[in-house]
Design a protein around this motif. Structure first.
Motif, PDB file in Angstrom:
ATOM      1  N   ALA A 166       0.552  -1.539   0.290  1.00 34.20           N
ATOM      2  CA  ALA A 166      -0.044  -0.284   0.205  1.00 34.20           C
ATOM      3  C   ALA A 166       1.191   1.088   0.160  1.00 34.20           C
ATOM      4  N   LEU A 167       2.229   1.415   0.939  1.00 38.02           N
ATOM      5  CA  LEU A 167       2.732   2.496   1.501  1.00 38.02           C
ATOM      6  C   LEU A 167       3.522   2.471  -0.427  1.00 38.02           C
ATOM      7  N   ASN A 214       2.623   1.834  -3.025  1.00 32.56           N
ATOM      8  CA  ASN A 214       0.833   2.219  -4.163  1.00 32.56           C
ATOM      9  C   ASN A 214       1.222   3.556  -3.864  1.00 32.56           C
ATOM     10  N   ASP A 215       1.178   3.997  -3.200  1.00 31.81           N
ATOM     11  CA  ASP A 215       0.438   5.530  -3.135  1.00 31.81           C
ATOM     12  C   ASP A 215       1.952   6.528  -3.148  1.00 31.81           C
ATOM     13  N   GLU A 275       3.942   5.187  -5.643  1.00 31.37           N
ATOM     14  CA  GLU A 275       3.578   5.342  -7.059  1.00 31.37           C
ATOM     15  C   GLU A 275       5.056   4.836  -7.580  1.00 31.37           C
TER      16      GLU A 275
END
Length: 74
Positions: free
Chosen positions: A18-19, A21-22, A24
């Motif tokens: 999640a980190l 992905n956020d 990018e």
């Protein structure tokens, strides 16, 4: 590619994903399907890999999120 995290903890893997992905940051998770070979006992850690050029940025992101102890030293 350089190893960022190696762990059996599925919650940690999900959080790191999640980190990244956020932020990018592209990554790949290796050894996800090894549980089939090991009998689903979780002895083979999953490895989150990032490109060498973004490893430092990704490691700083994880440190800021309180995951410094999860970072690989390889």
């Amino acid at each position: 590619m350089k190893e960022l995290v190696a762990t059996n903890n599925l919650v940690t893997i999900s959080f790191v994903e999640a980190l990244l992905n956020d932020a990018e940051i592209d990554y790949i998770v290796l050894d996800q399907n090894m549980s089939v070979l090991e009998g689903s006992i979780g002895i083979i850690p999953r490895r989150i890999m990032v490109v060498d050029t973004v490893w430092y940025k990704a490691s700083q992101l994880l440190e800021a999120a309180g995951l410094k102890e999860e970072l690989s030293t390889r």
